[in-house]
Design an enzyme around this catalytic site. Structure first.
Site, mmCIF file in Angstrom:
data_model
loop_
_atom_site.group_PDB
_atom_site.id
_atom_site.type_symbol
_atom_site.label_atom_id
_atom_site.label_comp_id
_atom_site.label_asym_id
_atom_site.label_seq_id
_atom_site.Cartn_x
_atom_site.Cartn_y
_atom_site.Cartn_z
ATOM 1 C CG ASP A 101 -1.992 -1.014 1.277
ATOM 2 O OD1 ASP A 101 -2.144 -1.574 0.082
ATOM 3 O OD2 ASP A 101 -2.403 -1.405 2.348
HETATM 4 N N1 URA Z 1 -1.535 -6.001 3.949
HETATM 5 C C1 URA Z 1 -2.041 -4.581 3.926
HETATM 6 O O1 URA Z 1 -2.876 -4.330 4.295
HETATM 7 N N2 URA Z 1 -1.338 -3.814 3.225
HETATM 8 C C2 URA Z 1 0.002 -3.841 2.570
HETATM 9 O O2 URA Z 1 0.600 -3.220 1.965
HETATM 10 C C3 URA Z 1 0.344 -5.293 2.558
HETATM 11 C C4 URA Z 1 -0.515 -6.341 3.320
#
Ligand code: URA
Length: 233
Positions: A101
């Protein structure tokens, strides 16, 4: 002699499935003739995608990046946000393997080896990914047990996970979470399912490949043994 989709994937065009789609769409030619699904490439053949020459066995490059937050894991962003590609300074076109993310940091692999990228992200391969997560409030033993057993995320139960509490006070819990699925925002959604908010998230390992002491924003080449290890996963 190589199957065309394998040849394209190894040349960094995309996953085998994506390459099959390009072939089915008639975008791929061998020696100037539109290729069919299942076609074979012989040494010396001229392969093009959308009339651009591919291959001559481009060297595979494998990088590890410590992604900082504030970067998006794509090659381009329509909203003009910074992308992880701005942190990668090599002369070859690389692609991020999987996603983190915008506000997640940590270990991201980049490569032009479409075949490996595809294998690492395929759900069937169940590769462990380990994260450090800081959660608001106290994670109770019951909540931890639920996370480990599986919780409902978007109506589907998550696979068993490992959750180890590293530190806890009245306001926060710091834990190490290992999952082997790769659903969108999975860690955040798992904690949301037990009523907890993830305030900080960092991926520290993919299988046994660890981020180690790599500094935020820095990259390094994977060693040969790391690449071999990933290929065997
Ligand atoms: N889980 C999440 O919520 N975000 C990420 O970036 C990776 C795994």
């Amino acid at each position: 002699m190589t199957r065309l989709n394998k040849f394209l994937a190894e040349s960094g065009v995309g996953s085998r499935r994506e390459c099959d789609r390009l072939i089915a769409d008639g975008a791929v030619k061998i020696n100037g003739k539109v290729a069919l699904l299942g076609a074979i490439v012989e040494d010396g053949d001229r392969v093009t995608v959308h009339d651009k020459r591919i291959g001559d066995k481009q060297k595979s490059v494998y990088l590890m990046l410590h992604k900082p937050k504030g970067y998006i894991t794509t090659v381009k962003d329509d909203l003009g946000r910074k992308t992880v590609m701005e942190l990668v300074h090599v002369n070859v076109r690389l692609y991020p393997v999987g996603r983190l993310d915008y506000d997640t940091e940590g270990l991201l692999i980049l490569t032009n080896d479409g075949e490996l990228a595809n294998r690492l992200t395929h759900p069937r391969n169940e590769i462990d990914k380990t994260y450090i997560a800081r959660i608001s409030g106290i994670l109770t033993p019951t909540e931890r047990a639920s996370l480990e057993k599986g919780v409902l995320v978007d109506g589907v139960k998550t696979a068993p996970a490992r959750v180890k509490i590293l530190r806890q006070d009245q306001h926060h819990t710091r834990c190490e979470v290992t999952i082997h699925e790769g659903r969108n925002h999975q860690v955040k959604k798992m904690f949301a399912a037990v009523g907890k908010e993830v305030e900080f998230l960092k991926r520290v390992a993919i299988g046994d490949l660890r981020l180690g002491g790599l500094k935020r924003g820095d990259t390094r080449y994977l060693t040969e043994s790391e690449v071999e290890y990933l290929k065997k996963l």
